[in-house]
Design a protein around this motif. Structure first.
Motif, PDB file in Angstrom:
ATOM      1  N   ARG A  10       0.843  -1.212   0.000  1.00 32.55           N
ATOM      2  CA  ARG A  10       0.000   0.000   0.000  1.00 32.55           C
ATOM      3  C   ARG A  10       0.866   1.244   0.000  1.00 32.55           C
ATOM      4  O   ARG A  10       0.511   2.253  -0.609  1.00 32.55           O
ATOM      5  CB  ARG A  10      -0.957  -0.028   1.206  1.00 32.55           C
ATOM      6  N   ASP A  13       1.826   1.949  -3.493  1.00 30.61           N
ATOM      7  CA  ASP A  13       0.675   2.512  -4.211  1.00 30.61           C
ATOM      8  C   ASP A  13       0.474   3.986  -3.862  1.00 30.61           C
ATOM      9  O   ASP A  13       0.201   4.809  -4.742  1.00 30.61           O
ATOM     10  CB  ASP A  13      -0.602   1.735  -3.885  1.00 30.61           C
ATOM     11  N   TYR A  16       2.888   6.263  -5.762  1.00 32.86           N
ATOM     12  CA  TYR A  16       2.481   6.461  -7.154  1.00 32.86           C
ATOM     13  C   TYR A  16       1.246   7.360  -7.248  1.00 32.86           C
ATOM     14  O   TYR A  16       1.144   8.192  -8.145  1.00 32.86           O
ATOM     15  CB  TYR A  16       2.240   5.117  -7.849  1.00 32.86           C
ATOM     16  N   GLU A  17       0.301   7.219  -6.315  1.00 31.76           N
ATOM     17  CA  GLU A  17      -0.897   8.057  -6.325  1.00 31.76           C
ATOM     18  C   GLU A  17      -0.554   9.526  -6.064  1.00 31.76           C
ATOM     19  O   GLU A  17      -1.044  10.420  -6.770  1.00 31.76           O
ATOM     20  CB  GLU A  17      -1.893   7.567  -5.261  1.00 31.76           C
TER      21      GLU A  17
END
Length: 159
Positions: A10, A13, A16-17
Motif C-alpha cells: 500500500r 501505491d 504512485y498516487e
C-alpha cells in the motif's frame, strides 16, 4: 498529505498516487525523498527500478543522502530530533516557510509542531518538514518565491 500506517504494498501505491497528483497539479514529476530506514530502504529500491507492472521508475532520493558531503548535513549531527529542528529554525524564524491558509492537514500539523519535542508525541510531520526544508535549502530552492495562498509558519509552543 497522507498520514497512515500501511503495509508495504500500500505504501508503494500511495507514492504512485501522490506522484500522479503532483504531476497533474504542477506539470512535472516530483522528486520523492524517502527516509533510508526500515521499510524505506525497500521502498527506495522498488521506486528506483519500478515494480514491473508498467509503472515507471520514480526519481527517489534517500534521506539522509549518504552520498552528500558531511558538511551538507552537519546540522543533523548529533542525531537528536531537537537538533535537527534547530538546524532549520532560521528558515522559519526568517519568514521563509509558508503554509496554506486552509488545508485538511493544517490543524494537526500546527498542533504537532507546537507540542514538539514532548516525549511520546507524534513527530512524523516535524521529521518530514525538517527533511523537506533541509533538502530545499541544500538544492538551492528559492525560498523568496511568493505564492498567494500561503501565510508564514509562525513558531509556536516555545520552540
Amino acid at each position: 498529505v497522507v498520514r497512515e500506517r500501511v503495509i508495504f504494498p500500500r505504501l508503494e501505491d500511495l507514492v504512485y498516487e501522490v506522484e500522479a497528483k503532483v504531476l497533474r497539479r504542477f506539470g512535472q514529476w516530483p522528486v520523492v525523498v524517502v527516509e533510508d530506514q526500515a521499510s524505506g530502504q525497500s521502498l527506495i529500491q522498488t521506486l528506483r527500478y519500478g515494480r514491473g507492472r508498467g509503472e515507471r521508475a520514480v526519481p527517489v532520493v534517500p534521506w539522509p543522502d549518504r552520498g552528500a558531503r558531511d558538511r551538507d548535513y552537519r546540522h543533523l549531527r548529533p542525531a537528536s530530533k531537537a537538533s535537527r529542528v534547530d538546524g532549520i529554525l532560521r528558515l522559519i524564524e526568517g519568514g521563509l516557510v509558508h503554509l496554506p491558509r486552509e488545508a485538511p492537514w493544517l490543524r494537526a500539523f500546527i498542533a504537532e509542531c507546537a507540542m514538539f519535542p514532548r516525549k511520546g508525541m507524534h513527530d512524523d510531520q516535524v521529521d518530514t518538514m525538517v527533511m523537506a526544508l533541509t533538502r530545499m535549502e541544500r538544492t538551492g530552492l528559492d525560498f523568496q518565491r511568493t505564492i498567494p495562498y500561503v501565510r508564514p509558519l509562525e513558531l509556536v509552543g516555545g520552540r
